[in-house]
Design a protein around this motif. Structure first.
Motif: not given
Length: 976
Positions: A780-784, A947-956, A961-962
């Protein structure tokens, strides 16, 4: 008896069992075809005479009892096969479907295919076939329904003779460099059943013939990206079954035709990037199923028709970059499920219709650079689906609706260049997805609310040239995602927040023209990527912090303050001549009175003389030893460089010398990797041998020598690789992008020196037998980490950078398994003169990672990288390679979708993670990540998040996270 007769007698006397074991004819033909092809990935390894060919992968046999062993389908798409077309396949009499798409086949198209009596589907797209289309193709194929030759290198004239294939339903010839040719006038007569005509980028010239209206069965007409001229014929309104019409990027002119509103099935019309003039026909918006209309970048004028308010299915309207004027219909959106509106760069005036979000689906509203006036409707503040609002450079006035500040999914709010007033409301704390807040050049006033510190996704805050006052909120220092902060020319007062160390991503800080006081925080010198600092025209006091020397600044302006003391020698150079003007008590060199103070301190320093002398002696001995050691290494380095001097270009401050690098290249034991661009060495450049004393060195051969065309091509490729790496990595800084320390050149040799990543590439670790070492938290950390690196390239670089070869082998792992994106040898900058979708001459990337539309269009966008990253995410979740024998004739994306459909989600999760005892919560996280990966790997670019949304989706995925909302692109694939 002659030898020939003896051989004949032996054959006649063979036992009958030998005849019984002879291979079926189709098996022999397939094995012969396999032998004629290059198969670097061993995709056809299971084709073996020991088993029936009907059980071989990629082979389907007839279901008819009379011919159950006859080959009916060969599905060989995307297998990295190379070589010329194996003509043995032309001898398979029952072959109905042949798919060799997305391989590396070269040479001419095989004329013999036209003689296959049962062939219904032929797909040779995405290869490198060259030459002319054989004329036999227009005289054979008695049963052919689909002919797909798109994305090859076919030349000569446009193959008009294909119009003789009366059974044809789909003709796809797009993206071939045919010689300039007109579209045949009688094409429709010979293709009465045609449903798909895809001729994008086929070298077509001249007018669209009026006979185009005779394609009565046509569903998809795509003539985009050619050099067609003249007007669209009125007969196009006769295409009663058409769903999609693509005419963008031609030189079409004149008025848009009347009658398109009669097309009952029309859903998509794209005539953008032409030279159309006049007004938009009012009946166009009466087409009952029209969902998407793109007419941007033309010369259309006049008002937007009032019928726009009656478009009952419209969700995507793009009319930007025309000369449209007048007001929008006040009921616009009242009857339409609007999602995307772009009317930018026109002369539209009047009020923003309050009904734009009546359907509750509006996501993006772009009306920048127009003449809109009045207030922003309060109804837009209630539109909770909005993700992007761009209304800059209009004449809007009044206060922003209070609820608009806190829209939960909004990631871009751009209101600059208007006459808006009022304050930023405290509701902004609810805007948890807000990434860019751009409100410069208005009349906003009051204080910035403390709630702005709650914006955990804020990357850019630009509020320059307003009337804000009061202190900067202390909570602003908590926004760790901040990359650009521009608050110049306001009336802010008080001191800067003291703890700004969390601004690890800040690249620009501009607070000029305010009333800020106190000392400049020394912590600013600890910000790793800050390269522009402007604190001029304030009331700062005290010294210039010595910590600012740590920054690599392209702009430093501290002028017109009340700074005092001595400037360090670093800031005394010519480059900083105008950085400190207007600070009368700030001195370059020693300030007056410093000499006297020095004499008073001299007596107190006598006791240090002996200590200093001893230190000098020790340093002298060390210097002598270092010079002796360097001279010894230089002799070895000169040999490594072929006796020529190495030219060193540094991109970071380095402590090692070129001799430290060159001495490691003679020992092949130091080789840690070999790729298409050269060898990679591990070089120890310090005395300790720790991770900080090790670098990776890529050795490239840049010269042509005398090795012929192949060697020249490879040399050109390596030179391009080196230049691309330097152009990209030399100017960007991010914790998840591999660091390029420096480059060295000497004659026809080049060296690229990177930070060393002890754990190698993700691909090698995941698929090399040690994948079980990577538990779920590590994956998970690697993909984030990798997602944040790509997001930086796409969204924080100006202009943006597309990597073009995202794969697991290009994601490197440091000692703590932190991930960094590497290998920028084929990266491209997009934007500027190339436009947002730059065209390339050849496909870059690796098999299994290439986005479907990239192969067809040869146009690069950020969405191509998103697809590739989706495949990497699937590798991490499933543990499987992007392509491989275990997936059969499918790539990883198709395998995952098929497996989920038949066996459920858990069937694709890596079993090694289950063996490791992952808890149910981790399994839930894996399922969520799998969903994000499949969104990234969507076949339609419009469905992929940024990709910015991918980061947010992964943090979700984490519970604290929101929610995040994905950003979508605007291009479509053809509808087949």
């Amino acid at each position: 008896m002659t030898p020939l007769l003896l051989l004949l007698l032996r054959c006649l006397l063979l036992p009958t069992t030998a005849a019984a074991t002879s291979l079926p004819a189709d098996s022999s033909r397939l094995l012969a075809a396999k032998a004629a092809l290059s198969d670097p990935t061993s995709a056809l390894a299971a084709w073996d005479s020991s088993t029936s060919h009907c059980r071989w992968p990629h082979v389907l046999c007839s279901t008819s009892s009379s011919s159950s062993s006859s080959v009916a389908s060969l599905l060989l798409s995307n297998l990295s096969l190379a070589g010329q077309f194996p003509t043995q396949l032309c001898s398979l009499p029952s072959l109905a479907r042949l798919d060799l798409s997305y391989n590396s086949l070269i040479g001419p198209l095989p004329p013999c295919l036209a003689a296959l009596p049962s062939l219904t589907h032929l797909d040779l797209s995405g290869n490198a076939f060259s030459g002319a289309v054989p004329t036999s193709y227009g005289q054979g194929f008695p049963s052919l329904l689909t002919l797909n030759l798109a994305g090859n290198d076919l030349s000569a004239g446009f193959p008009a003779f294909l119009a003789n294939l009366t059974t044809l339903q789909e003709l796809l010839l797009a993206y071939n460099p045919f010689a300039p040719s007109p579209l045949p006038h009688d094409m429709a007569a010979g293709l009465p059943h045609l449903r798909v005509l895809w001729l994008a980028s086929c070298g077509l010239v001249g007018n669209i013939p009026s006979s185009v209206g005779d394609f009565r069965s046509l569903v998809n007409l795509d003539l985009s990206t050619n050099n067609l001229t003249g007007e669209i014929p009125d007969t196009i309104a006769n295409l009663k079954n058409v769903v999609q019409i693509e005419l963008y990027s031609n030189n079409l002119s004149g008025r848009l035709p009347q009658g398109l509103g009669r097309l009952q099935k029309l859903r998509f019309l794209d005539a953008a990037m032409n030279r159309f003039s006049g007004e938009i026909p009012p009946d166009l918006f009466l087409a009952p199923r029209l969902e998407s209309l793109h007419l941007y970048e033309n010369d259309l004028s006049g008002p937007v028709p009032s019928t726009l308010g009656n478009a009952t299915a419209l969700n995507d309207l793009r009319l930007f970059a025309n000369r449209l004027a007048g007001e929008l219909p006040p009921e616009f959106g009242n009857n339409s499920p609007l999602q995307f509106i772009d009317l930018s760069d026109n002369r539209i005036s009047g009020r923003i219709p309050a009904t734009l979000c009546s359907a509750g689906q509006l996501e993006q509203l772009l009306v920048l650079n127009n003449e809109l006036d009045g207030p922003i409707p309060a109804e837009l503040g209630q539109c909770r689906t909005l993700t992007r609002v761009r209304l800059p450079n209009n004449r809007l006035s009044g206060a922003v609706p209070p609820d608009m500040w806190g829209l939960p999914h909004l990631y871009l709010l751009e209101l600059a260049g208007n006459a808006l007033s009022g304050a930023v409301g405290p509701a902004i704390a609810m805007a948890q997805n807000l990434s860019q807040l751009l409100i410069s050049d208005n009349s906003f006033a009051g204080v910035l609310p403390a709630q702005i510190g709650a914006l955990t996704s804020l990357v850019e805050l630009s509020a320059a040239n307003n009337g804000f006052s009061g202190p900067l909120p202390a909570s602003l220092a908590d926004v760790s995602t901040l990359g650009r902060l521009d608050l110049r020319n306001n009336s802010f007062s008080g001191e800067l927040p003291r703890d700004v160390r969390r601004w690890q991503k800040l690249t620009q800080l501009d607070l000029a023209g305010n009333r800020l006081t106190g000392n400049i925080p020394p912590e600013l010198g600890d910000l790793p990527v800050l390269n522009s600092l402007d604190l001029s025209n304030n009331e700062f006091t005290g010294n210039v912090p010595v910590q600012l020397e740590n920054l690599k600044l392209s702009l430093l302006n501290l002028s017109n303050n009340q700074l005092t003391g001595n400037l360090s020698p670093l800031f005394s150079g010519d480059i900083y001549d105008r950085s400190f003007l207007g600070n009368p008590s700030l001195c370059r060199g020693a300030c007056p009175g410093a000499a006297a103070r020095g004499r008073r301190g001299l007596v107190g320093s006598v006791g240090s003389v002996l200590t200093i002398a001893g230190a000098i002696l020790i340093l002298g001995v060390a210097w002598f030893w270092y010079k002796y050691r360097s001279q010894y290494r230089r002799r070895g380095g000169a040999e490594a460089g072929g006796g020529k001097k190495w030219v060193v270009t540094s991109f970071h401050k380095v402590e090692f010398q070129e001799e430290d690098i060159l001495s490691c290249l003679d020992d092949e034991d130091n080789v840690v990797g070999t790729g298409a661009a050269g060898k990679v060495y591990r070089a120890v450049v310090g005395s300790g041998g720790g991770d900080d004393d090790v670098v990776a060195v890529k050795k490239l051969f840049l010269g042509f020598g005398g090795g012929g065309a192949a060697k020249k091509d490879k040399a050109v490729m390596m030179k391009d690789t080196m230049e691309a790496e330097i152009a990209t990595l030399g100017r960007i800084r991010h914790k998840n992008i591999v660091k390029l320390w420096c480059c060295l050149r000497s004659g026809d040799r080049g060296l690229l020196v990177y930070e060393y990543m002890p754990n190698g590439s993700l691909g090698d670790l995941l698929h090399g037998g040690k994948g079980g070492l990577l538990d779920w938290p590590a994956r998970y950390r690697i993909m984030l980490d990798a997602a944040e690196g790509l997001s930086y390239l796409h969204h924080d670089c100006a202009p943006p950078i597309v990597h073009r070869d995202v794969k697991s082998n290009n994601i490197l792992l440091d000692a703590d398994f932190g991930a960094k994106v590497a290998d920028f040898g084929v990266a491209r900058v997009i934007g500027g003169d190339d436009g947002p979708n730059a065209a390339v001459s050849a496909i870059a990337g690796s098999c299994g990672y290439i986005a479907p539309e990239y192969s067809y269009t040869l146009r690069i966008t950020e969405k191509s990288d998103v697809y590739s990253f989706g495949v990497v995410m699937l590798e991490l979740v499933t543990g499987k390679r992007a392509v491989g024998p275990e997936l059969g004739d499918e790539d990883l994306v198709r395998w995952v979708r098929g497996s989920i459909e038949h066996n459920g989600v858990d069937s694709v999760l890596d079993p090694r993670l289950a063996v490791a005892g992952e808890e149910s919560t981790s399994r839930d996280e894996m399922r969520k990540v799998l969903n994000v990966a499949l969104r990234c790997a969507s076949s339609l670019p419009i469905n992929r998040p940024s990709m910015r949304s991918v980061v947010k989706l992964l943090l979700e995925v984490l519970p604290d996270t929101k929610p995040a909302v994905a950003v979508v692109d605007d291009k479509k694939e053809p509808i087949y």
